[in-house]
Every structure is written in structure tokens, then in C-alpha cells.
Design a protein around this motif. Sequence first.
Motif, PDB file in Angstrom:
ATOM      1  N   SER A  91       0.857  -1.233   0.088  1.00 18.34           N
ATOM      2  CA  SER A  91       0.081  -0.073  -0.028  1.00 18.34           C
ATOM      3  C   SER A  91       0.790   1.190   0.066  1.00 18.34           C
ATOM      4  N   ASP A 150      -9.053   8.153  -0.031  1.00 12.73           N
ATOM      5  CA  ASP A 150      -8.561   6.843   0.394  1.00 12.73           C
ATOM      6  C   ASP A 150      -7.216   6.830   1.225  1.00 12.73           C
ATOM      7  N   ASN A 182      -6.799   6.232  -7.080  1.00 13.33           N
ATOM      8  CA  ASN A 182      -7.073   5.496  -5.795  1.00 13.33           C
ATOM      9  C   ASN A 182      -8.008   4.495  -5.916  1.00 13.33           C
ATOM     10  N   GLU A 207      -4.321   1.373  -1.572  1.00 13.63           N
ATOM     11  CA  GLU A 207      -4.489   2.452  -1.877  1.00 13.63           C
ATOM     12  C   GLU A 207      -3.058   3.300  -2.158  1.00 13.63           C
ATOM     13  N   SER A 229     -15.447   6.870   0.133  1.00 12.56           N
ATOM     14  CA  SER A 229     -14.015   6.132   0.594  1.00 12.56           C
ATOM     15  C   SER A 229     -14.419   5.191   1.688  1.00 12.56           C
TER      16      SER A 229
END
Length: 425
Positions: free
Chosen positions: A61, A119, A112, A84, A148
Motif C-alpha cells: 500500500s 482513500d 485510488n 491505496e 471512500s
Amino acid sequence: MQAACMECGTQVGLERKPMQYHCGICGGILRIVHDFSQVDAARLKRVFDERRGMRNSIAASGVWRYKELIAPELQDDVVVTRNEGNTGLYEPAPVKDFAGVRRLYLKAQSENPSGSFKDNGMAVAVSHGKWLGYSTFACTSTGNTSSSLAMYAAIAGIQATVLVPSSEVSPNKVLQTLAYGATVNTFGGTYDDGIRWLSINAEQQGMYVCNSVNPLRIEGQKSIIFELAHDLEWQLPDWIVLPGGALSNAAALGQGLHDLYTLGFINRLPKVAVIQAEGASPFHRMVAASHRTLTPEPKPSTRASALNIGNPPSWLKALRMLEMTEGVTAAVSDAEIMEAKACVDRSGIGCEPASAAAVAGLRKLVRNGIIAPEETAACILTGSMLKDTDAIREFHMDGVPSAPPLLRNTIRSVTLSSCDGIMVK
Ligand SMILES: *Cc1c(COP(=O)(O)O)cnc(C)c1O
Ligand SMILES: [Zn+2]
């Protein structure tokens, strides 16, 4: 995990319920304070490089890769992630020419998983709320925060309830939120009214608030500047330009730049330009008048719905950021925003209206001589072009607001029995 009041410095612990969003002494907003005394920047740079190639771990991530600088206290098993961050960095020539600088990067936070930069912060807020033991998560939103939150709630198996103003929010965002399964409540009022309602009622209702008054959102959003600096081998451009609504992203940029600079990841601070929409520009007006308190805009109004905020909760953090970076503000009209959006869309990158305010503002600052044509800049593209398809139809099909003919594209109606006219224009 510790926070401190932005106004009076009172320390607040954030390790157990009830979650606090404001200082109990003076009501100021909170920022997270870290103990970075053990951080070895040279070692961490190598670790961050190694993690960039990883898959199937939270280090994949673009937020959690930088966990040591964001939320080192959180255990990996509460971490919620959907890969993300990891967003593209582009240099489209048409947009550079439009803006008028020597070199222009677009950081496409629109890539994202839910289609906006929210996010980056939401992954951290939801993880923190889980850690505290909350099971219901709430926000008020101009649309992207709710999309989100709803996405992460679906992934984490928790409840999300969102408050969305009934007017001036893009239907695409409301529908996205609905599809992820959140409880969607619309109300007659503004974003600012929703924030006020949550600050009075959330705790009593057992809800963890995921708006940017929650300082964990800001911590997560710091990763945007971490990733941008990492992408550029820790050499940032002269200017970072971003749109300002609630000013959470401006606040996060300030915190992230402060961390990178004080830890020695970067050896020079870029200047930051915060761009607001003319109809919702209380922060720009405050800065332009050299005031140090914000006068809210009671009736904010802009087509860039993600910027339609009259009382931005993070204005003080954004002001400190501007002072630290010797930054500036500007306001742009809806027509300027839509023209810049058409240019970004045409370049193949695309963005929603609010994001294009950054490009429109950069162009204006160059034209006004505040940013020199020899300088370099990065614009943060905050949301995806598919977040507001009505805006595309209005511009290209209806020609509003005052769409310049060169940027307009229309759908043609043809007959397939003849070749006439079915050619590239
Ligand atoms: C939330 C949002 C903004 C505004 O960011 P703030 O942190 O509220 O200033 C800008 N663009 C998009 C697409 C957004 O979703
Ligand atoms: Zn205080």
C-alpha cells in the motif's frame, strides 16, 4: 498514540474510547504528535525502496509502506487496506503548456481504489477506529469521503453511515456510496451543517467520525507527499499546487513536508499554493487580507462540488503550512476550473472539477507573475473524471460554463449506410 491541540498544545491520548476530535480545554483541533527520535532516515529510505516492489503485504500500500511515519502504534492485524496510493505521476505536455511552467507533474490521486485521495486518509482512520473497538463509522461529505468510507467499511465488515447534503453533490458519488452498502442519509443543508451535527451527536450514537477533524485522516493523507517525494527520489519541485475545500489535504501536506524536512528526507521545502473556488474561498480571502482568523462563507457555491465548503475545519493547520512553506493562495472561477478540467481530460489523465482547480490556479499564478515560467510544479489531481459525469455533459454537450470551442467535443449522429462524415475530424 498522542495528539496535541493546535491552539493551546494540550496533549490528548488517542488509544482508547471515546475518540476525541477536539481539545477538551479550548475546543481547538488536534494533530498527531510522533516521537521520531529513533527514526534513521537513511535506513528508512532503503526500507521504503524495498517495500515498493512488494506484493501481498500491507507494505504494498502507498500509505502503509510509510507506516513508521504515520501510525507506528497500529498493529498490522487492525490495518485495513485496498492497495491505496501507488498512484501515477505524469507529465502531459498539453497541460504543462496550458499552465505555463517549465516542468509540470500531475500526481493522479484519482487512481485510488475509490477514485479520490480520500482513500489515503480513510485507510488510516478506519484502521484506528477498529483498533479502538468502534463498529459504526460516520462522516458527512460532499461525496468522496463517503465513497471512500463506504468502500473501507465494506472491506472491513463494519457499518458506515453517511450524511450527504441533498443539493450540489455529484450523483455518481452518492450512488457509489450506496452501492458499497453504506447507510446514506441526505439532508437539506450544507456540508458545514453535517459537520456540526456529527460533532454534537456522534459519540452518543457510538459513531467513530471519519471526517478530517479526525487527525488520523491527516496522518494518512501525509502519504501523498511521501509518495510524491519518493517517486522523485526525494527532490520535490519548486511548487506543490492543490485544491482547498475543507483544507485537510493542505494540512496533511504541511505535516508531511514538516516530517520529511525535519527528518532529513528532503533538504529543501517546496512552496505550496492552495487554490479555492471563487464561490467557496474563505481561506483565500483570509490570507489575501492578511487576517489570522477565518470568517466562514455562509452560502458557499461552486460547480466543483468537492470544494463547496464555507467553514473549512482544518484552516488553522493550512495556515501554519502556508507560513512554513512561504506559500500562497488563489481563487479561480467555475469557468476557469472547467476549462482546466477539459485540458486535463484531453491529455488522457482526466480529473473531476475540484482537482482541475489546481491546474487553473497554477495557470493564474503564472499569469500573475507569482510563479515564474522557469519554475517546476506538481499539481495534486484529487479525484477521478468519472466522479462527476454531469460536469462532462454540461461542458461538452451543453457548452457551459462558456466552454472554449477548441476544448469542446460533441457526439455526432451518423447514418451507417453512407461513409460520409464517419471520419476522424
Ligand atoms: C475532498 C476533495 C477536495 C478538497 O480537499 P480538502 O482536503 O477538503 O481541502 C478536492 N478535490 C476532491 C476531488 C476531493 O474529494
Ligand atoms: Zn486546546
